[in-house]
Design a protein around this motif. Structure first.
Motif, mmCIF file in Angstrom:
data_model
loop_
_atom_site.group_PDB
_atom_site.id
_atom_site.type_symbol
_atom_site.label_atom_id
_atom_site.label_comp_id
_atom_site.label_asym_id
_atom_site.label_seq_id
_atom_site.Cartn_x
_atom_site.Cartn_y
_atom_site.Cartn_z
ATOM 1 N N GLY A 1 0.619 -1.319 -0.249
ATOM 2 C CA GLY A 1 -0.285 0.222 -0.196
ATOM 3 C C GLY A 1 0.910 1.187 0.108
ATOM 4 O O GLY A 1 0.597 1.984 0.323
ATOM 5 N N ILE A 2 1.724 1.659 -0.755
ATOM 6 C CA ILE A 2 2.992 2.713 -1.064
ATOM 7 C C ILE A 2 2.272 2.895 -1.450
ATOM 8 O O ILE A 2 2.298 2.457 -2.453
ATOM 9 N N PRO A 3 1.826 4.239 -1.571
ATOM 10 C CA PRO A 3 1.303 5.770 -2.095
ATOM 11 C C PRO A 3 2.519 6.234 -3.201
ATOM 12 O O PRO A 3 3.271 5.987 -2.654
ATOM 13 N N GLY A 4 2.293 7.000 -3.863
ATOM 14 C CA GLY A 4 2.966 8.245 -5.067
ATOM 15 C C GLY A 4 3.041 7.300 -6.376
ATOM 16 O O GLY A 4 2.645 6.630 -6.528
ATOM 17 N N ASN A 5 4.159 8.134 -6.929
ATOM 18 C CA ASN A 5 4.919 7.499 -8.777
ATOM 19 C C ASN A 5 5.114 6.286 -8.618
ATOM 20 O O ASN A 5 6.469 6.155 -8.413
#
Length: 248
Positions: free
Chosen positions: A112-116
């Protein structure tokens, strides 16, 4: 010390695989684990991120601390632990139905790591010294890569989630000399960012890439010290016999 192991014992049912192992690994260093087959090397590294407990009938006693935190303390999430303490196995294991880029991003999505993710995929492939070789075919299947490239892809997948420690269980044993040299060069570069523990049967490899070496025999830690000392002036006769090829 990044890793502090205290009186570690491990069993597979009635088989006492590790016996009272105590050692520490400084941050941003490489520890090589050597010893004959069946001496407990792989069991030891699997205890460092609680993968040993996944084997039916297994158990362990003693303490394993990362940054001073006991890995078996209440509240420690094994999934989060295995993100912090990543592992690369003996044979490359890319996800066969995924592309090169999807393989690297798989851990990001699972955690669940957000970002690009595109940026993180590129950064991870660069860290694994693979970007220049695959940047024009990121959407090709991962199994289209050579064995050495697949192993570096698996390293990139581990690096993508930002581990602090990387465990490597004979990562080059199935590779040719050119691919092995690339993995060793990568280990030397990653030492600036990570703490690495590598299991190897290749004593020359241990001498080339590690700061310290631990010699295991029949489940016991026989000797642990600076790599140069272990290979040129070991304190224990069993260590000398092993590194000079008298057994193993």
């Amino acid at each position: 010390m990044k890793i502090d192991v205290q009186n570690l014992n491990a069993w597979f049912k009635d088989n006492h695989a590790l016996r009272g192992v105590t050692l520490a690994v400084p941050q941003n260093s490489v520890l090589a684990i050597i010893g004959p087959s069946g001496c407990g090397k792989s069991t030891f590294v699997r205890c460092l991120n609680r993968m040993h407990e996944l084997v039916p009938g297994s158990r362990q006693t003693g303490r394993v601390l990362v940054d001073g935190q006991d890995l078996h303390a209440r509240g420690v999430d094994p999934v989060d632990l295995r993100r912090r303490v990543g592992m690369v196995f003996q044979r490359p294991n890319p996800f066969p139905t995924m592309s090169i880029a999807e393989n690297v991003a798989a851990g990001l999505r699972l955690n669940g790591i957000p970002g690009n993710h595109d940026d993180l995929v590129e950064q991870s492939l660069r860290k694994a010294a693979l970007w220049d070789e695959v940047k024009d075919r990121l959407h090709h299947g991962a199994t289209s890569l050579s064995g050495g490239q697949q192993q570096r892809l698996c390293i990139a997948r581990s690096l993508a989630v930002g581990p602090e420690v990387l465990l490597m269980d004979e990562p080059a044993s199935a590779l040719d000399p050119i691919a092995t040299a690339k993995i060793e060069e990568l280990i030397r570069e990653l030492r600036e960012q990570l703490t690495i523990v590598i299991v190897t049967h290749n004593m020359q490899q241990a001498a080339r890439v590690s700061d310290a070496t631990a010699f295991f025999y029949m489940g016991e830690l026989v000797e642990h010290g600076p790599t140069e000392q272990i290979f040129t002036n070991p304190r224990e006769s069993r260590t000398e016999d092993y590194v000079t090829g008298k057994f193993g």
